[in-house]
Design a protein around this motif. Structure first.
Motif, PDB file in Angstrom:
ATOM      1  N   ALA A 111       0.824  -1.214   0.000  1.00 12.53           N
ATOM      2  CA  ALA A 111       0.000   0.000   0.000  1.00 12.53           C
ATOM      3  C   ALA A 111       0.851   1.254   0.000  1.00 12.53           C
ATOM      4  N   HIS A 112       1.988   1.215   0.672  1.00 15.23           N
ATOM      5  CA  HIS A 112       2.843   2.399   0.691  1.00 15.23           C
ATOM      6  C   HIS A 112       3.292   2.769  -0.723  1.00 15.23           C
ATOM      7  N   THR A 113       3.524   1.739  -1.544  1.00  7.18           N
ATOM      8  CA  THR A 113       3.907   2.006  -2.925  1.00  7.18           C
ATOM      9  C   THR A 113       2.762   2.673  -3.672  1.00  7.18           C
ATOM     10  N   GLN A 114       1.525   2.171  -3.459  1.00  6.55           N
ATOM     11  CA  GLN A 114       0.364   2.753  -4.140  1.00  6.55           C
ATOM     12  C   GLN A 114       0.154   4.204  -3.724  1.00  6.55           C
ATOM     13  N   ARG A 115       0.402   4.531  -2.464  1.00  8.85           N
ATOM     14  CA  ARG A 115       0.147   5.878  -1.979  1.00  8.85           C
ATOM     15  C   ARG A 115       1.149   6.892  -2.514  1.00  8.85           C
ATOM     16  N   GLU A 116       2.264   6.390  -3.060  1.00  6.69           N
ATOM     17  CA  GLU A 116       3.223   7.307  -3.658  1.00  6.69           C
ATOM     18  C   GLU A 116       2.629   7.987  -4.884  1.00  6.69           C
ATOM     19  N   THR A 117       1.626   7.370  -5.517  1.00 10.21           N
ATOM     20  CA  THR A 117       1.006   7.964  -6.700  1.00 10.21           C
ATOM     21  C   THR A 117      -0.299   8.671  -6.359  1.00 10.21           C
ATOM     22  N   TYR A 118      -0.645   8.711  -5.079  1.00  8.43           N
ATOM     23  CA  TYR A 118      -1.884   9.381  -4.656  1.00  8.43           C
ATOM     24  C   TYR A 118      -1.728  10.891  -4.865  1.00  8.43           C
ATOM     25  N   ILE A 119      -2.804  11.539  -5.323  1.00 12.56           N
ATOM     26  CA  ILE A 119      -2.729  12.979  -5.596  1.00 12.56           C
ATOM     27  C   ILE A 119      -3.086  13.741  -4.329  1.00 12.56           C
ATOM     28  N   GLY A 120      -2.116  14.397  -3.732  1.00  9.12           N
ATOM     29  CA  GLY A 120      -2.343  15.163  -2.504  1.00  9.12           C
ATOM     30  C   GLY A 120      -2.222  14.302  -1.263  1.00  9.12           C
ATOM     31  N   PRO A 121      -2.506  14.877  -0.089  1.00 11.35           N
ATOM     32  CA  PRO A 121      -2.397  14.125   1.157  1.00 11.35           C
ATOM     33  C   PRO A 121      -3.358  12.935   1.189  1.00 11.35           C
ATOM     34  N   TRP A 122      -2.880  11.834   1.777  1.00 14.67           N
ATOM     35  CA  TRP A 122      -3.731  10.644   1.971  1.00 14.67           C
ATOM     36  C   TRP A 122      -4.196  10.624   3.419  1.00 14.67           C
ATOM     37  N   LEU A 123      -5.508  10.487   3.605  1.00 12.93           N
ATOM     38  CA  LEU A 123      -6.065  10.340   4.947  1.00 12.93           C
ATOM     39  C   LEU A 123      -6.776   8.996   5.046  1.00 12.93           C
TER      40      LEU A 123
END
Length: 293
Positions: free
Chosen positions: A75-87
């Protein structure tokens, strides 16, 4: 497999399902991922020779925790492509009070955000200890470590979270400050907003590319006040406000044309609001019904 054996398996699994979801949600921070973990745990439980399982609850929790550790690493890898802050995805604890019934502490937004700083194993050890009161020998079995290592992992996690613990205040104070914030924000009164904020307040907006969602955290009393005041003239137009309990704390929902478009909550201290947390990503709001105030 005899029918009665499967019936027994279903009954045992159903009795522990909410706890398994609680572990997975606290580990992963999203409802969909947590539900996937629960489903995968069921499949493994169904296909296990259960005659040798002396403690089904421990067996099921171990599977769910280890699966969550594996998912968290990717999941940490996926969140690297998240647009903006992840909550974390908010969960409505009005609808599901059992989720926070055992120990609500590790369910709050501020804690879940800080858990992001931990390794998956540290996170698992902390959650099992603090949210579910697992004894250290059992934690060691679940994460395949020694009792000494389990104690060290929990201790390290607590150290990481020490500053976050100081943030927590009574829900009634959170609600009071959130109500005052909403009034000041709708008026666009920057001075009044500043009076509600701690000096190092941070505003996080999780939109993943949604229009009007800030893509970077806004930090500092003056900057956050100007930021909120700047969009007051158009952001609140046509929206009604509802109230809900998310992750064991009060939150407001913004409703437009019968649809919840935003959830906002705060973490607070005696210094005022420390974090403004806006969730605007539609997939994270799909479980919220539009209930007016």
């Amino acid at each position: 497999m005899r029918t009665e054996d499967l019936d027994d398996a279903v009954e045992i699994f159903a009795a522990h399902r909410r706890r398994l979801f609680g572990i997975a949600y606290r580990m992963l921070g999203t409802v969909a991922d947590a539900e996937d973990i629960v489903q995968e745990t069921w499949i493994r439980w169904q296909n296990t020779d259960r005659t040798g399982v002396l403690e089904p609850a421990a067996f099921l929790a171990t599977i769910a925790t280890r699966l969550s550790i594996n998912v968290l690493q990717s999941a940490h890898t996926q969140r690297e492509t998240y647009i903006g802050p992840w909550l974390p995805e908010p969960v409505n604890t009005d609808d599901d009070p059992a989720l926070g019934a055992e120990r609500a502490e590790a369910l709050q937004f501020a804690i879940l955000l800080t858990l992001e700083k931990l390794t998956p194993t540290e996170r698992a050890a902390y959650i099992l200890r603090e949210a579910f009161d697992y004894p250290y020998p059992r934690i060691a079995e679940v994460i395949s470590s020694t009792v000494v290592s389990a104690r060290q992992l929990v201790s390290r996690a607590r150290s990481h979270l020490e500053s976050t613990r100081r943030m927590t205040v009574e829900p009634s104070d959170q609600r009071r400050l959130l109500e005052a914030f909403l009034i000041a924000a709708q008026k666009g009164d920057a001075q009044e907003l500043e009076s509600l904020f701690a000096a190092d307040v941070v505003s996080y907006t999780d939109g993943n590319g949604v229009k009007l969602a800030a893509r970077i955290p806004v930090i500092g009393r003056g900057r956050v006040a100007k930021f909120v005041a700047a969009f007051s003239h158009h952001f609140w137009t046509g929206k009604s406000i509802g109230w809900v309990q998310v992750n064991g704390q009060p939150a407001a929902t913004l409703i437009e044309d019968g649809v919840v478009t935003t959830m906002v909550t705060v973490t607070t201290s005696s210094d005022g609001i420390l974090q403004l947390l806006w969730v605007m990503s539609p997939p994270k709001l799909r479980h919220f019904a539009a209930v007016g105030s």
